[in-house]
Design a protein around this motif. Structure first.
Motif, PDB file in Angstrom:
ATOM      1  N   ARG A  94       0.911  -1.244  -0.027  1.00 42.06           N
ATOM      2  CA  ARG A  94       0.108  -0.057  -0.104  1.00 42.06           C
ATOM      3  C   ARG A  94       0.953   1.490   0.032  1.00 42.06           C
ATOM      4  N   CYS A  95       1.982   1.261   0.790  1.00 47.55           N
ATOM      5  CA  CYS A  95       2.810   2.330   0.779  1.00 47.55           C
ATOM      6  C   CYS A  95       4.112   2.323   0.449  1.00 47.55           C
ATOM      7  N   LEU A  96       4.396   0.867  -0.024  1.00 45.45           N
ATOM      8  CA  LEU A  96       5.837   0.515  -0.511  1.00 45.45           C
ATOM      9  C   LEU A  96       6.996   0.963   0.342  1.00 45.45           C
ATOM     10  N   GLU A  97       6.584   0.891   1.673  1.00 41.99           N
ATOM     11  CA  GLU A  97       7.523   1.033   2.690  1.00 41.99           C
ATOM     12  C   GLU A  97       7.998  -0.541   3.157  1.00 41.99           C
ATOM     13  N   VAL A  98       9.286  -0.441   3.854  1.00 39.60           N
ATOM     14  CA  VAL A  98       9.539  -1.786   4.508  1.00 39.60           C
ATOM     15  C   VAL A  98       8.985  -1.826   5.690  1.00 39.60           C
ATOM     16  N   TYR A  99       8.424  -3.018   6.076  1.00 37.31           N
ATOM     17  CA  TYR A  99       7.904  -3.157   7.593  1.00 37.31           C
ATOM     18  C   TYR A  99       8.172  -4.595   8.033  1.00 37.31           C
ATOM     19  N   ALA A 100       7.933  -4.911   9.304  1.00 33.38           N
ATOM     20  CA  ALA A 100       8.171  -6.221   9.831  1.00 33.38           C
ATOM     21  C   ALA A 100       6.877  -6.942  10.019  1.00 33.38           C
ATOM     22  N   GLU A 101       6.760  -7.929   9.308  1.00 34.23           N
ATOM     23  CA  GLU A 101       5.434  -8.623   9.317  1.00 34.23           C
ATOM     24  C   GLU A 101       5.698  -9.778  10.489  1.00 34.23           C
ATOM     25  N   PRO A 102       4.800  -9.692  11.361  1.00 35.11           N
ATOM     26  CA  PRO A 102       4.934 -10.699  12.485  1.00 35.11           C
ATOM     27  C   PRO A 102       4.486 -12.069  11.954  1.00 35.11           C
ATOM     28  N   VAL A 103       5.359 -13.076  12.607  1.00 35.54           N
ATOM     29  CA  VAL A 103       4.955 -14.364  12.238  1.00 35.54           C
ATOM     30  C   VAL A 103       4.769 -15.280  13.586  1.00 35.54           C
ATOM     31  N   ALA A 104       3.579 -15.544  13.888  1.00 33.50           N
ATOM     32  CA  ALA A 104       3.083 -16.427  15.057  1.00 33.50           C
ATOM     33  C   ALA A 104       2.368 -17.541  14.628  1.00 33.50           C
ATOM     34  N   THR A 105       2.868 -18.791  14.563  1.00 36.06           N
ATOM     35  CA  THR A 105       2.200 -19.889  14.107  1.00 36.06           C
ATOM     36  C   THR A 105       2.431 -21.309  14.805  1.00 36.06           C
ATOM     37  N   SER A 106       1.509 -22.084  15.110  1.00 32.46           N
ATOM     38  CA  SER A 106       1.528 -23.281  15.645  1.00 32.46           C
ATOM     39  C   SER A 106       0.634 -24.456  14.851  1.00 32.46           C
ATOM     40  N   MET A 107       1.345 -25.428  14.477  1.00 37.02           N
ATOM     41  CA  MET A 107       0.501 -26.615  13.924  1.00 37.02           C
ATOM     42  C   MET A 107       0.974 -27.932  14.547  1.00 37.02           C
ATOM     43  N   ARG A 108       0.019 -28.828  14.419  1.00 30.95           N
ATOM     44  CA  ARG A 108       0.280 -30.288  14.694  1.00 30.95           C
ATOM     45  C   ARG A 108       0.370 -30.985  13.557  1.00 30.95           C
ATOM     46  N   PHE A 109       1.306 -31.811  13.458  1.00 35.25           N
ATOM     47  CA  PHE A 109       1.505 -32.944  12.297  1.00 35.25           C
ATOM     48  C   PHE A 109       1.295 -34.434  12.825  1.00 35.25           C
ATOM     49  N   GLU A 110       0.633 -34.987  11.895  1.00 35.63           N
ATOM     50  CA  GLU A 110       1.058 -36.572  12.121  1.00 35.63           C
ATOM     51  C   GLU A 110       2.037 -37.026  11.193  1.00 35.63           C
ATOM     52  N   VAL A 111       2.909 -37.790  11.762  1.00 40.51           N
ATOM     53  CA  VAL A 111       4.086 -38.441  11.033  1.00 40.51           C
ATOM     54  C   VAL A 111       3.995 -39.533  10.542  1.00 40.51           C
ATOM     55  N   PHE A 112       4.056 -39.873   9.302  1.00 38.10           N
ATOM     56  CA  PHE A 112       3.990 -41.269   8.399  1.00 38.10           C
ATOM     57  C   PHE A 112       5.383 -41.498   8.064  1.00 38.10           C
ATOM     58  N   ALA A 113       5.452 -42.878   7.718  1.00 40.09           N
ATOM     59  CA  ALA A 113       6.718 -43.652   7.390  1.00 40.09           C
ATOM     60  C   ALA A 113       6.907 -43.470   6.128  1.00 40.09           C
ATOM     61  N   SER A 114       5.823 -43.104   5.031  1.00 37.98           N
ATOM     62  CA  SER A 114       6.065 -43.190   3.658  1.00 37.98           C
ATOM     63  C   SER A 114       4.945 -42.043   3.037  1.00 37.98           C
ATOM     64  N   ASP A 115       5.130 -41.649   1.729  1.00 42.77           N
ATOM     65  CA  ASP A 115       4.072 -40.848   1.185  1.00 42.77           C
ATOM     66  C   ASP A 115       2.801 -41.570   1.007  1.00 42.77           C
ATOM     67  N   ALA A 116       2.958 -42.952   0.584  1.00 45.78           N
ATOM     68  CA  ALA A 116       1.828 -43.730   0.378  1.00 45.78           C
ATOM     69  C   ALA A 116       0.922 -43.732   1.904  1.00 45.78           C
ATOM     70  N   ALA A 117       1.658 -43.758   3.075  1.00 45.13           N
ATOM     71  CA  ALA A 117       0.810 -43.963   4.103  1.00 45.13           C
ATOM     72  C   ALA A 117       0.018 -42.382   4.383  1.00 45.13           C
ATOM     73  N   ALA A 118       0.820 -41.582   4.075  1.00 48.35           N
ATOM     74  CA  ALA A 118       0.361 -40.170   4.458  1.00 48.35           C
ATOM     75  C   ALA A 118      -0.730 -39.707   3.585  1.00 48.35           C
ATOM     76  N   ASP A 119      -0.532 -40.448   2.235  1.00 47.84           N
ATOM     77  CA  ASP A 119      -1.769 -40.019   1.167  1.00 47.84           C
ATOM     78  C   ASP A 119      -2.962 -40.826   1.530  1.00 47.84           C
ATOM     79  N   SER A 120      -2.852 -41.988   1.993  1.00 45.43           N
ATOM     80  CA  SER A 120      -3.913 -42.965   2.273  1.00 45.43           C
ATOM     81  C   SER A 120      -4.599 -42.636   3.662  1.00 45.43           C
TER      82      SER A 120
END
Length: 201
Positions: A94-120
């Motif tokens: 909007r103003c073309l000036e530099v600014y600090a964008e805050p990042v605050a994120t939390s996520m839960r992942f389930e861990v799989f042994a393979s792509d096939a297991a994750a996809d299914s």
């Protein structure tokens, strides 16, 4: 009191399966200079110290013993909770000036042994994402992925210090007037339309 003991881990090569099975927990900081894709997103006019700034993270692993259905063998499900806090220097659109964008994120992942297991896997919880683990898992790349996903598609200050002249002037250099309040009032109100329907008895 939490049973998790904070430990020192190798962010580039982590045995994610073992980390989750033993209920591992780690916390620390990652410098922006170690995240090349974040550096690529960083505004060219960012402070000279931008590459030395850090993201604070916490990672906690845990497991659950569950049967997929009644009578089925009990299987161990592995999970990783990841939280990240910091900021990225971006250009405000909007103003073309530099600014600090805050990042605050939390996520839960389930861990799989393979792509096939994750996809299914039946991922019926929108709060959980699927990832494929390994014995040499890069938690650093996962942190970078999550920071990128947290960045806005159209970076803007919440309140700009001033609007850049190229965005508010017309072709002749004159400042374009804002829409007059009376013009906005001419727009039909949905509530007025509802009132009209109610009187047609």
């Amino acid at each position: 009191m939490s049973s998790h003991m904070t430990e020192s881990i190798d962010l580039r090569e982590l045995d994610l399966f073992a980390f989750c099975r033993k209920g591992g927990s780690a916390a620390g900081e990652v410098a922006v200079r170690d995240l090349p894709r974040i550096l690529a997103e960083t505004a060219a006019q960012a402070p000279a110290s931008a590459a030395d700034e850090v993201f604070a993270y916490t990672a906690t692993g845990f497991s659950r013993e569950e049967a997929s259905e009644p009578g089925a063998p009990v299987a161990q499900r592995l999970f990783l909770d990841l939280s990240i806090n910091g900021h990225v220097w971006l250009n405000c659109q909007r103003c073309l000036e530099v600014y600090a964008e805050p990042v605050a994120t939390s996520m839960r992942f389930e861990v799989f042994a393979s792509d096939a297991a994750a996809d299914s896997a039946p991922m019926d919880d929108d709060e959980i994402d699927a990832i494929v683990g390994s014995k040499r898992f890069s938690l650093l790349e996962l942190i970078e992925d999550e920071v990128l996903l947290a960045l806005p598609a159209a970076p803007k200050h919440s309140v700009c210090p001033e609007v850049h002249e190229s965005l508010v002037t017309g072709a002749d250099g004159e400042v374009e007037p804002e829409a007059a309040p009376e013009e906005e009032e001419k727009r039909p109100s949905p509530f007025a339309a509802l009132a009209g329907l109610k009187t047609r008895h």
